[in-house]
Design a protein around this motif. Structure first.
Motif, PDB file in Angstrom:
ATOM      1  N   THR A  79       0.787  -1.251  -0.071  1.00 34.61           N
ATOM      2  CA  THR A  79       0.000  -0.137  -0.052  1.00 34.61           C
ATOM      3  C   THR A  79       0.981   1.248  -0.022  1.00 34.61           C
ATOM      4  N   ILE A  80       1.954   1.252   0.945  1.00 30.79           N
ATOM      5  CA  ILE A  80       2.746   2.317   0.715  1.00 30.79           C
ATOM      6  C   ILE A  80       3.364   2.757  -0.494  1.00 30.79           C
ATOM      7  N   ILE A  81       3.699   1.638  -1.275  1.00 33.87           N
ATOM      8  CA  ILE A  81       4.417   1.734  -2.638  1.00 33.87           C
ATOM      9  C   ILE A  81       3.134   2.250  -3.543  1.00 33.87           C
ATOM     10  N   SER A  82       1.908   1.714  -3.438  1.00 31.58           N
ATOM     11  CA  SER A  82       0.812   2.399  -4.307  1.00 31.58           C
ATOM     12  C   SER A  82       0.574   3.763  -3.914  1.00 31.58           C
ATOM     13  N   PHE A  83       0.783   4.325  -2.557  1.00 31.82           N
ATOM     14  CA  PHE A  83       0.599   5.701  -2.059  1.00 31.82           C
ATOM     15  C   PHE A  83       1.563   6.491  -3.154  1.00 31.82           C
ATOM     16  N   ILE A  84       2.887   6.059  -2.964  1.00 32.12           N
ATOM     17  CA  ILE A  84       4.110   6.771  -3.878  1.00 32.12           C
ATOM     18  C   ILE A  84       3.492   6.966  -5.283  1.00 32.12           C
ATOM     19  N   ARG A  85       2.979   5.791  -5.776  1.00 33.79           N
ATOM     20  CA  ARG A  85       2.962   5.750  -7.278  1.00 33.79           C
ATOM     21  C   ARG A  85       1.446   6.386  -7.687  1.00 33.79           C
ATOM     22  N   VAL A  86       0.540   6.713  -6.777  1.00 38.45           N
ATOM     23  CA  VAL A  86      -0.430   7.202  -6.993  1.00 38.45           C
ATOM     24  C   VAL A  86      -0.040   8.893  -6.838  1.00 38.45           C
ATOM     25  N   TYR A  87       0.420   9.196  -6.014  1.00 33.37           N
ATOM     26  CA  TYR A  87       0.861  10.519  -5.696  1.00 33.37           C
ATOM     27  C   TYR A  87       1.512  11.185  -7.133  1.00 33.37           C
ATOM     28  N   LYS A  88       2.693  10.284  -7.407  1.00 25.66           N
ATOM     29  CA  LYS A  88       3.347  10.653  -8.524  1.00 25.66           C
ATOM     30  C   LYS A  88       2.625  10.871  -9.980  1.00 25.66           C
ATOM     31  N   LYS A  89       1.706   9.952  -9.818  1.00 29.26           N
ATOM     32  CA  LYS A  89       0.922   9.732 -11.169  1.00 29.26           C
ATOM     33  C   LYS A  89      -0.381  10.671 -11.261  1.00 29.26           C
ATOM     34  N   SER A  90      -0.822  11.159 -10.057  1.00 32.12           N
ATOM     35  CA  SER A  90      -1.995  11.646 -10.114  1.00 32.12           C
ATOM     36  C   SER A  90      -1.937  13.434 -10.367  1.00 32.12           C
ATOM     37  N   PRO A  91      -2.873  14.166 -10.607  1.00 33.61           N
ATOM     38  CA  PRO A  91      -3.991  13.342 -11.442  1.00 33.61           C
ATOM     39  C   PRO A  91      -3.890  13.101 -12.816  1.00 33.61           C
ATOM     40  N   PHE A  92      -4.199  11.664 -12.956  1.00 32.47           N
ATOM     41  CA  PHE A  92      -4.284  11.081 -14.218  1.00 32.47           C
ATOM     42  C   PHE A  92      -5.328  11.539 -15.145  1.00 32.47           C
ATOM     43  N   GLU A  93      -5.109  12.203 -16.312  1.00 27.13           N
ATOM     44  CA  GLU A  93      -6.379  12.617 -16.893  1.00 27.13           C
ATOM     45  C   GLU A  93      -6.520  12.227 -18.388  1.00 27.13           C
ATOM     46  N   HIS A  94      -7.764  12.281 -18.889  1.00 28.11           N
ATOM     47  CA  HIS A  94      -7.989  12.116 -20.279  1.00 28.11           C
ATOM     48  C   HIS A  94      -7.523  13.113 -21.309  1.00 28.11           C
ATOM     49  N   ARG A  95      -7.014  13.048 -22.282  1.00 22.84           N
ATOM     50  CA  ARG A  95      -6.846  13.985 -23.139  1.00 22.84           C
ATOM     51  C   ARG A  95      -8.056  15.128 -23.488  1.00 22.84           C
ATOM     52  N   GLU A  96      -9.052  14.555 -23.582  1.00 27.00           N
ATOM     53  CA  GLU A  96     -10.317  15.416 -23.827  1.00 27.00           C
ATOM     54  C   GLU A  96     -10.869  16.294 -22.468  1.00 27.00           C
ATOM     55  N   HIS A  97     -10.103  15.610 -21.275  1.00 26.41           N
ATOM     56  CA  HIS A  97     -10.491  16.543 -20.101  1.00 26.41           C
ATOM     57  C   HIS A  97      -9.004  17.068 -19.275  1.00 26.41           C
ATOM     58  N   SER A  98      -8.338  17.753 -20.156  1.00 24.33           N
ATOM     59  CA  SER A  98      -6.963  18.312 -19.881  1.00 24.33           C
ATOM     60  C   SER A  98      -7.272  19.398 -18.718  1.00 24.33           C
ATOM     61  N   LEU A  99      -6.385  19.454 -17.705  1.00 19.76           N
ATOM     62  CA  LEU A  99      -6.486  20.382 -16.432  1.00 19.76           C
ATOM     63  C   LEU A  99      -5.308  21.338 -16.700  1.00 19.76           C
ATOM     64  N   SER A 100      -5.803  22.312 -16.037  1.00 18.17           N
ATOM     65  CA  SER A 100      -4.678  23.422 -16.212  1.00 18.17           C
ATOM     66  C   SER A 100      -3.562  22.959 -15.126  1.00 18.17           C
ATOM     67  N   MET A 101      -2.504  24.195 -15.086  1.00 18.44           N
ATOM     68  CA  MET A 101      -1.332  23.894 -14.241  1.00 18.44           C
ATOM     69  C   MET A 101      -1.793  23.815 -12.790  1.00 18.44           C
ATOM     70  N   ASN A 102      -2.678  25.082 -12.612  1.00 20.66           N
ATOM     71  CA  ASN A 102      -3.290  25.473 -11.181  1.00 20.66           C
ATOM     72  C   ASN A 102      -4.268  24.003 -10.743  1.00 20.66           C
ATOM     73  N   GLN A 103      -5.031  23.642 -11.478  1.00 18.18           N
ATOM     74  CA  GLN A 103      -5.910  22.589 -11.341  1.00 18.18           C
ATOM     75  C   GLN A 103      -5.214  21.301 -11.040  1.00 18.18           C
ATOM     76  N   ARG A 104      -4.129  20.905 -11.560  1.00 22.65           N
ATOM     77  CA  ARG A 104      -3.329  19.617 -11.646  1.00 22.65           C
ATOM     78  C   ARG A 104      -2.688  19.844 -10.133  1.00 22.65           C
ATOM     79  N   LYS A 105      -2.047  21.246  -9.593  1.00 21.15           N
ATOM     80  CA  LYS A 105      -1.530  21.264  -8.398  1.00 21.15           C
ATOM     81  C   LYS A 105      -2.665  21.078  -7.202  1.00 21.15           C
ATOM     82  N   LYS A 106      -3.736  21.597  -7.492  1.00 24.67           N
ATOM     83  CA  LYS A 106      -4.752  21.517  -6.588  1.00 24.67           C
ATOM     84  C   LYS A 106      -5.154  20.162  -6.419  1.00 24.67           C
TER      85      LYS A 106
END
Length: 200
Positions: free
Chosen positions: A113-140
């Motif tokens: 779970t700790i490994i999953s925690f690290i990977r989720v934090y690094k990869k999130s937010p994982f977004e679709h091309r059609e739902h791209s987020l701004s840099m501020n949204q990604r940070k939030k």
């Protein structure tokens, strides 16, 4: 069925002058999303009840839904596929927890779970091309995910030391692994889509 219920609700509101005709698309999408969400929740709770893990399932959903909203990951093409995927993953989670981690291998499960925690934090937010987020949204979104994951982890680590809430804590802990699985599935789907588009 979801589309049918959504349209019935929408036209009821139109006939009662609660919404305007130009707002139909917005309301239709909202109703469909809410109905699909409720159906998913009801099905998962029913499965939890059948498997005698109703409280565990409620706790799982309480932690899973808010984090998943901001972490992103796999999304099915339609509501039926979404329901079937979620049900299949939850049943898989149940089988793995009950057979390999409940009352045994707690340290191993915590390490996974700790490994999953690290990977989720690094990869999130994982977004679709059609739902791209701004840099501020990604940070939030990343901050929200981190807070949700941290709260989940702390509550679970404390809980597994108490016999009365041990099983609940394991189910709460499993949320992090399931969210990571959804990100992996989202990544696989994205790569398949990219490959198929190259041949078009």
């Amino acid at each position: 069925m979801i589309e049918f219920l959504s349209q019935k609700m929408m036209y009821f509101l139109i006939e009662n002058n609660a919404i305007k005709k130009e707002e139909i698309e917005i309301y239709n999408y909202t109703f469909e999303t809410v109905i699909a969400f409720l159906i998913n929740i009801i099905f998962i709770l029913l499965i939890g009840w059948i498997m005698n893990r109703f409280i565990c399932t409620i706790l799982f959903l309480v932690f899973y839904c808010p984090i998943r909203q901001f972490s992103g990951g796999y999304h099915a093409e339609n509501y039926k596929s979404c329901l079937l995927t979620f049900v299949a993953i939850y049943i898989l989670n149940y089988v793995i927890l009950e057979n390999f981690f409940i009352n045994k291998n707690s340290i191993l499960f915590l390490l996974i779970t700790i490994i999953s925690f690290i990977r989720v934090y690094k990869k999130s937010p994982f977004e679709h091309r059609e739902h791209s987020l701004s840099m501020n949204q990604r940070k939030k979104y990343k901050q929200i995910v981190f807070l949700g994951l941290t709260l989940d982890l702390i509550i679970s680590i404390i809980g597994i030391h108490f016999k009365s809430i041990y099983v609940y804590s394991i189910y709460i802990l499993s949320v992090i692994n399931i969210i990571y699985l959804m990100i992996i599935l989202g990544s696989i789907k994205q790569k398949i889509t990219e490959k198929s588009q190259k041949f078009i």
